[in-house]
Design an enzyme around this catalytic site. Sequence first.
Site, PDB file in Angstrom:
ATOM      1  CB  ALA A  66      13.311 -21.742  20.781  1.00 26.44           C
ATOM      2  N   GLY A 112       9.863 -25.418  21.784  1.00 23.92           N
ATOM      3  CA  GLY A 112      10.533 -26.065  20.662  1.00 23.92           C
ATOM      4  C   GLY A 112      10.949 -27.500  20.962  1.00 23.92           C
ATOM      5  CD  GLU A 115       6.858 -25.588  18.633  1.00 26.95           C
ATOM      6  OE1 GLU A 115       7.871 -25.023  19.101  1.00 26.95           O
ATOM      7  OE2 GLU A 115       6.029 -24.991  17.941  1.00 26.95           O
ATOM      8  CD  GLU A 135       6.014 -22.225  22.567  1.00 31.63           C
ATOM      9  OE1 GLU A 135       5.104 -22.715  23.269  1.00 31.63           O
ATOM     10  OE2 GLU A 135       6.828 -22.913  21.938  1.00 31.63           O
TER      11      GLU A 135
END
Length: 260
Positions: A66, A112, A115, A135
């Site tokens: 992200a 992300g 993911e 993260e």
Amino acid sequence: MEFENIVTENNEGILHIIINRPKKLNALNRDTIQELHEAFTDAREDEEVKVVILTGSGEKAFVAGADISEFADFSAEEGRELAAKGQANLFDFVANFPKPVIAAVNGFALGGGLELAMAAHFRVASDNAKMGLPETSLGLIPGYGGTQRLPQLVGKGRAMEMIMTAGMIDAKQALQYNLVNHVCEPDELIEFTEKIAQKIMRNSLVAMSAAIRAVNANYEDGVNGFEVEISEFGSSFATEDFKEGTSAFLNKRKADFPGK
Ligand code: COA
């Protein structure tokens, strides 16, 4: 449709969706997530799209996570909203997509990015790919389904170690972990993945959608996957694809599925 952060290209039924922010290692900012949502929505309705291959542009990254610059000053409430919206619009949307989605992981797939690759129905990686959920090194936890999908794919202990160390694994280890199904040379990644897509396209896409629903049912809380399977199996008998598939078999010819 024209997009700024992604490129889409239909190659004879195989829709390539390419995340295209190579200077930012294809990091997922808000606009990119929205464009991906729109591209998948279009692809769902478009009869010319049979299979989707998701990849990143450039040689370095699939998606490096992200976009950290967008949430650096978020409050707890904004963080919750970011995860909830992202999961609904993209990650769960991809996981429950009615047509097969394959992630071609061509480099870094972090946070992300991993993911997103895990939300796809399965993954192929180039041998230079690196995967991880970093993260906790940012004081966060994965928010786009990583704490759920990583243990489903690699097992709890390995997922815990990857999340706790925030480290990266290479493609070879990802293959050992069952995180990816195949590893190939970077310049063969797309061709190799397309060959799998072509194999898929010979089969009934109506049956494929039913299979996606049944397999996913195993991971939904309070849903009995065996019952979903029985129901989807029964419904298959009412499809034109079933009539074509069985009649082709009995007449010793190749099936030409109408997709209905
Ligand atoms: N969000 C925002 N920008 C990112 C990004 C992310 N997740 N990942 C990379 N970028 C940007 C960098 O800030 C840099 O931008 P700049 O050139 O304007 O400074 C550019 O992409 C290139 O990245 P850089 O770090 O210079 O490349 P590198 O080869 O030295 O390192 C990584 C590659 C993947 C190891 C490193 O970029 C990284 O750790 N990224 C963050 C990974 C992460 O924590 N993701 C999870 C987010 S929740």
